[in-house]
Design a protein around this motif. Structure first.
Motif: not given
Length: 179
Positions: A64-93
């Protein structure tokens, strides 16, 4: 490499699970420790779908990845839902064709790829996922891009073998994309 905790999210039909599977198989071929956890259920009918991929040099304790260090958001609901879960220094696509806002956080590296538009431009409107994965590989070195075809051959079913070349083209376009 360390450990990449990757979360790929979008809506059903965007190839989120396929993209994760492609990374996972390529990781296996490269003898990495790998976990791929798809999200199945009603979200595959147009709601938010996601998958967790872990690529590591050491054994994976939990898939389970609860706090990603790499996040891919392919739509706005996904970015809204997971942006805050990413760790500091993460790469967000971010697929900037479908997401009009920027990443709000300043402690992550954001990459804006017009993946849906790029996919349409190459005549493969369903392959925005592969374009973003190409950029992800470029920016994270998650797997070896030069031999990505090996991973793809494992995830493209035989009945769709004719899709190999266009998938490779989409990956290459994402890999070479400069913001």
């Amino acid at each position: 490499m360390g450990t990449l905790n990757i979360l790929i999210a979008g809506f059903g039909g965007q190839g989120v699970l396929f993209a994760g599977k492609c990374l996972a198989y390529k990781g296996l071929i490269e003898n990495k420790q790998v976990s791929w956890l798809p999200s199945y259920g009603p979200e595959m009918r147009g709601g938010t779908a996601n998958c967790s991929v872990i690529l590591s040099d050491t054994p994976v304790g939990s898939p389970i990845v609860s706090n990603p260090n790499v996040l891919v958001a392919m739509n706005l609901p996904s970015l809204d839902k997971y942006e805050d879960a990413a760790v500091s220094g993460a790469k967000v696509f971010v697929d900037s064709t479908l997401i009009s806002r920027n990443v709000k956080r300043t402690d992550v590296d954001a990459f804006y790829i017009p993946a849906t538009k790029m996919a349409s431009d190459i005549g493969a409107p369903t392959l925005a996922n592969m374009i973003i994965i190409g950029k992800l590989i470029k920016e994270t070195s998650a797997v070896d891009f030069d031999t990505i075809e090996e991973g793809l051959k494992n995830v493209i079913p035989p009945r769709k073998a004719d899709m190999l070349e266009i998938n490779l083209k989409a990956l290459k376009n994402g890999y070479e994309y400069k913001e």
